[in-house]
Design a protein around this motif. Sequence first.
Motif, PDB file in Angstrom:
ATOM      1  N   ARG A  80       0.822  -1.205   0.000  1.00 44.87           N
ATOM      2  CA  ARG A  80       0.000   0.000   0.000  1.00 44.87           C
ATOM      3  C   ARG A  80       0.860   1.262   0.000  1.00 44.87           C
ATOM      4  O   ARG A  80       0.547   2.252  -0.661  1.00 44.87           O
ATOM      5  CB  ARG A  80      -0.920  -0.012   1.219  1.00 44.87           C
ATOM      6  CG  ARG A  80      -1.966   1.080   1.219  1.00 44.87           C
ATOM      7  CD  ARG A  80      -3.003   0.813   2.303  1.00 44.87           C
ATOM      8  NE  ARG A  80      -2.341   0.425   3.532  1.00 44.87           N
ATOM      9  CZ  ARG A  80      -1.736   1.304   4.353  1.00 44.87           C
ATOM     10  NH1 ARG A  80      -1.723   2.570   4.055  1.00 44.87           N
ATOM     11  NH2 ARG A  80      -1.161   0.904   5.460  1.00 44.87           N
ATOM     12  N   VAL A  81       1.970   1.246   0.741  1.00 47.21           N
ATOM     13  CA  VAL A  81       2.853   2.418   0.779  1.00 47.21           C
ATOM     14  C   VAL A  81       3.478   2.662  -0.583  1.00 47.21           C
ATOM     15  O   VAL A  81       3.655   3.811  -1.018  1.00 47.21           O
ATOM     16  CB  VAL A  81       3.946   2.225   1.860  1.00 47.21           C
ATOM     17  CG1 VAL A  81       5.021   3.290   1.747  1.00 47.21           C
ATOM     18  CG2 VAL A  81       3.323   2.282   3.239  1.00 47.21           C
ATOM     19  N   LEU A  82       3.818   1.586  -1.301  1.00 48.30           N
ATOM     20  CA  LEU A  82       4.420   1.715  -2.622  1.00 48.30           C
ATOM     21  C   LEU A  82       3.400   2.024  -3.719  1.00 48.30           C
ATOM     22  O   LEU A  82       3.785   2.206  -4.874  1.00 48.30           O
ATOM     23  CB  LEU A  82       5.174   0.430  -2.980  1.00 48.30           C
ATOM     24  CG  LEU A  82       6.420   0.132  -2.142  1.00 48.30           C
ATOM     25  CD1 LEU A  82       6.999  -1.221  -2.513  1.00 48.30           C
ATOM     26  CD2 LEU A  82       7.467   1.225  -2.317  1.00 48.30           C
ATOM     27  N   GLY A  83       2.116   2.076  -3.367  1.00 47.91           N
ATOM     28  CA  GLY A  83       1.092   2.416  -4.347  1.00 47.91           C
ATOM     29  C   GLY A  83       0.392   1.228  -4.957  1.00 47.91           C
ATOM     30  O   GLY A  83      -0.253   1.372  -5.997  1.00 47.91           O
ATOM     31  N   GLY A  84       0.505   0.059  -4.332  1.00 46.68           N
ATOM     32  CA  GLY A  84      -0.157  -1.137  -4.849  1.00 46.68           C
ATOM     33  C   GLY A  84       0.780  -2.273  -5.169  1.00 46.68           C
ATOM     34  O   GLY A  84       0.345  -3.341  -5.594  1.00 46.68           O
ATOM     35  N   VAL A 252       7.713   9.580   1.558  1.00 47.21           N
ATOM     36  CA  VAL A 252       7.835  11.024   1.406  1.00 47.21           C
ATOM     37  C   VAL A 252       7.951  11.418  -0.062  1.00 47.21           C
ATOM     38  O   VAL A 252       7.833  12.593  -0.403  1.00 47.21           O
ATOM     39  CB  VAL A 252       9.038  11.565   2.196  1.00 47.21           C
ATOM     40  CG1 VAL A 252       8.861  11.333   3.671  1.00 47.21           C
ATOM     41  CG2 VAL A 252      10.342  10.927   1.726  1.00 47.21           C
ATOM     42  N   LYS A 253       8.183  10.438  -0.928  1.00 53.39           N
ATOM     43  CA  LYS A 253       8.185  10.664  -2.380  1.00 53.39           C
ATOM     44  C   LYS A 253       7.821   9.354  -3.049  1.00 53.39           C
ATOM     45  O   LYS A 253       8.325   8.295  -2.677  1.00 53.39           O
ATOM     46  CB  LYS A 253       9.561  11.147  -2.861  1.00 53.39           C
ATOM     47  CG  LYS A 253       9.657  11.266  -4.376  1.00 53.39           C
ATOM     48  CD  LYS A 253      11.065  11.560  -4.839  1.00 53.39           C
ATOM     49  CE  LYS A 253      11.131  11.578  -6.357  1.00 53.39           C
ATOM     50  NZ  LYS A 253      12.495  11.824  -6.865  1.00 53.39           N
ATOM     51  N   ASN A 254       6.946   9.436  -4.033  1.00 54.14           N
ATOM     52  CA  ASN A 254       6.542   8.227  -4.752  1.00 54.14           C
ATOM     53  C   ASN A 254       5.990   8.638  -6.115  1.00 54.14           C
ATOM     54  O   ASN A 254       4.926   9.265  -6.195  1.00 54.14           O
ATOM     55  CB  ASN A 254       5.486   7.433  -3.968  1.00 54.14           C
ATOM     56  CG  ASN A 254       5.258   6.055  -4.549  1.00 54.14           C
ATOM     57  OD1 ASN A 254       5.842   5.689  -5.571  1.00 54.14           O
ATOM     58  ND2 ASN A 254       4.412   5.270  -3.912  1.00 54.14           N
ATOM     59  N   ARG A 255       6.717   8.310  -7.171  1.00 57.56           N
ATOM     60  CA  ARG A 255       6.264   8.638  -8.515  1.00 57.56           C
ATOM     61  C   ARG A 255       5.149   7.721  -8.999  1.00 57.56           C
ATOM     62  O   ARG A 255       4.524   8.004 -10.023  1.00 57.56           O
ATOM     63  CB  ARG A 255       7.436   8.546  -9.489  1.00 57.56           C
ATOM     64  CG  ARG A 255       8.454   9.658  -9.309  1.00 57.56           C
ATOM     65  CD  ARG A 255       9.665   9.474 -10.181  1.00 57.56           C
ATOM     66  NE  ARG A 255      10.614  10.575 -10.025  1.00 57.56           N
ATOM     67  CZ  ARG A 255      11.885  10.537 -10.392  1.00 57.56           C
ATOM     68  NH1 ARG A 255      12.364   9.436 -10.953  1.00 57.56           N
ATOM     69  NH2 ARG A 255      12.675  11.570 -10.214  1.00 57.56           N
ATOM     70  N   PHE A 256       4.894   6.639  -8.290  1.00 58.06           N
ATOM     71  CA  PHE A 256       3.887   5.670  -8.715  1.00 58.06           C
ATOM     72  C   PHE A 256       2.779   5.499  -7.670  1.00 58.06           C
ATOM     73  O   PHE A 256       2.081   4.496  -7.689  1.00 58.06           O
ATOM     74  CB  PHE A 256       4.539   4.310  -8.987  1.00 58.06           C
ATOM     75  CG  PHE A 256       5.741   4.394  -9.886  1.00 58.06           C
ATOM     76  CD1 PHE A 256       5.607   4.701 -11.221  1.00 58.06           C
ATOM     77  CD2 PHE A 256       7.008   4.185  -9.386  1.00 58.06           C
ATOM     78  CE1 PHE A 256       6.710   4.778 -12.054  1.00 58.06           C
ATOM     79  CE2 PHE A 256       8.127   4.263 -10.197  1.00 58.06           C
ATOM     80  CZ  PHE A 256       7.971   4.566 -11.541  1.00 58.06           C
ATOM     81  N   GLY A 257       2.620   6.454  -6.767  1.00 55.72           N
ATOM     82  CA  GLY A 257       1.587   6.329  -5.749  1.00 55.72           C
ATOM     83  C   GLY A 257       1.520   7.565  -4.866  1.00 55.72           C
ATOM     84  O   GLY A 257       2.159   8.583  -5.136  1.00 55.72           O
ATOM     85  N   SER A 258       0.741   7.466  -3.801  1.00 59.43           N
ATOM     86  CA  SER A 258       0.541   8.584  -2.892  1.00 59.43           C
ATOM     87  C   SER A 258       1.760   8.781  -1.995  1.00 59.43           C
ATOM     88  O   SER A 258       2.478   7.835  -1.663  1.00 59.43           O
ATOM     89  CB  SER A 258      -0.698   8.335  -2.020  1.00 59.43           C
ATOM     90  OG  SER A 258      -0.827   9.321  -1.023  1.00 59.43           O
ATOM     91  N   SER A 298      -7.360  10.612  12.781  1.00 59.68           N
ATOM     92  CA  SER A 298      -6.503  11.250  11.791  1.00 59.68           C
ATOM     93  C   SER A 298      -6.465  10.396  10.527  1.00 59.68           C
ATOM     94  O   SER A 298      -6.597   9.168  10.580  1.00 59.68           O
ATOM     95  CB  SER A 298      -5.087  11.438  12.348  1.00 59.68           C
ATOM     96  OG  SER A 298      -4.206  11.923  11.364  1.00 59.68           O
ATOM     97  N   ILE A 299      -6.279  11.052   9.385  1.00 60.57           N
ATOM     98  CA  ILE A 299      -6.172  10.360   8.112  1.00 60.57           C
ATOM     99  C   ILE A 299      -4.704  10.293   7.719  1.00 60.57           C
ATOM    100  O   ILE A 299      -4.044  11.321   7.572  1.00 60.57           O
ATOM    101  CB  ILE A 299      -6.983  11.061   7.000  1.00 60.57           C
ATOM    102  CG1 ILE A 299      -8.480  10.996   7.314  1.00 60.57           C
ATOM    103  CG2 ILE A 299      -6.699  10.425   5.662  1.00 60.57           C
ATOM    104  CD1 ILE A 299      -9.071   9.606   7.238  1.00 60.57           C
ATOM    105  N   GLU A 300      -4.185   9.077   7.586  1.00 62.38           N
ATOM    106  CA  GLU A 300      -2.814   8.858   7.143  1.00 62.38           C
ATOM    107  C   GLU A 300      -2.871   8.170   5.789  1.00 62.38           C
ATOM    108  O   GLU A 300      -3.104   6.964   5.698  1.00 62.38           O
ATOM    109  CB  GLU A 300      -2.034   8.008   8.147  1.00 62.38           C
ATOM    110  CG  GLU A 300      -1.816   8.687   9.497  1.00 62.38           C
ATOM    111  CD  GLU A 300      -0.876   9.868   9.396  1.00 62.38           C
ATOM    112  OE1 GLU A 300      -0.101   9.939   8.420  1.00 62.38           O
ATOM    113  OE2 GLU A 300      -0.901  10.733  10.284  1.00 62.38           O
ATOM    114  N   GLY A 301      -2.680   8.965   4.732  1.00 62.07           N
ATOM    115  CA  GLY A 301      -2.783   8.403   3.394  1.00 62.07           C
ATOM    116  C   GLY A 301      -4.225   8.119   3.044  1.00 62.07           C
ATOM    117  O   GLY A 301      -5.039   9.024   2.929  1.00 62.07           O
TER     118      GLY A 301
END
Length: 456
Positions: A80-84, A252-258, A298-301
């Motif tokens: 999920r952290v990597l965007g799927g 903190v940076k992801n070109r393929f996800g949030s 709180s909403i995290e992602g």
Amino acid sequence: MAKKTVKFVCQSCGYESPKWMGKCPQCNQWNQMVEEVELPKPKGVFLHSAPGSETKATPITYIESNEEKRIEIEFQELNRVLGGGIVAGSLVLIGGDPGIGKSTLLLQVSSQLAKHHLNVLYISGEESAKQTKLRADRLNVSSDHLYVLPETNLAMIQQAIDELNPKFVVIDSIQTIYHPEVTSAPGSVSQVRESTSQLMRIAKTKGVTIFIVGHVTKEGSIAGPRVLEHMVDTVLYFEGERHNSYRILRAVKNRFGSTNEIAILEMKEMGLEEVQNPSEIFLEERTKGTAGSTVVASIEGTRPVLVEVQALLSPTFFNMPRRMATGIDQSRVTLIMAVLEKRAGLLIQNQDAYLKVAGGLKIDEPAVDLAVAVSIASSFRDQPTKADDCIIGEVGLTGEIRRVSRIEQRVQEAAKLGFKRAIIPKNNVSGWSVPKGIEIIGVSSIHEALKYTLGE
């Protein structure tokens, strides 16, 4: 023969100077200038791509926009952290404090990838092959598709990649790798920049996914030049305390996800395990009926997380009271205290204030303002709030309570964990379905919120 040029490079920001200086004029850090020898390049020589890899400009309408293929692993939190999932040919940088578990995480990920009969090359620049094997035995990691290479020379690493042709490569760590054509020491700004640039070319041309471990400085940022984070596709920070078993993996940076996703992991004897419901973890040690304690959603992602906000106020004997905050922006706390004093009539200018988000989570969103304000008022009045209250809302400078986003997901998470009442902004009350078993109270000012939570 061409003459060598000596320059001094700042190890914090990469600033170059022809002479040594005690203080870097760009980042103002002391004793960071290190001498490096630069070999001049022959004139008239230009860099060319490898034969057969020349590219031409193409109209954007002719370019296919298919979704990037992803490979999922057993760690759903990491997926999920990597965007799927893991994108083929991507360059992922993982940073964190020493001993936090970066090598353990990547060794477990390598084992899970090897189970799919995909060759994984683990480059260990800090440990020997036997030391890596001992750690693998402790983590119950074993596969014929997982290869270990203790090497720091980038030329030898590239040769091993060409021979083995793996789908995944782990570099542990980038500060130990050196480029043979760069004269500076391993870990320097030049070495880290050139080594990462070469690894990026390997990842893009061969379609190999490369994970890079990066050390961090005492300030918490990844060591080396800032351009390192700009070159890679994804930057993950591994946070947590060594004496606490829970770890937070933050993108903190992801070109393929949030870039707002976090993963909660727990360090156990057999390695890292993912935490499916982090809200229960953050609230399991909460003391009910204590003044200065509130719960906020709180909403995290893409996921709501319930956390406890604690406040402690005590009279000060000094002219300047102390304001300390952990997990919350201190300037936001000072602003909320000013609103409470001006709009709610609380005389707290002579009080030392200490605030903390329990569990080590860092919250940076306006929806926690109201919970912070109620915690401060509760501690100042020495009057506890109700244990089954969940408080959500943004506080304005005039004392109004402003609406927040994704209120339905926040309230559903609170109802799932047994909270009976949710104090939310009045403008968020309508337009969505309320879960069963929870009462919704809409407030429009800080006075109303204190009235319902503390009975004022």
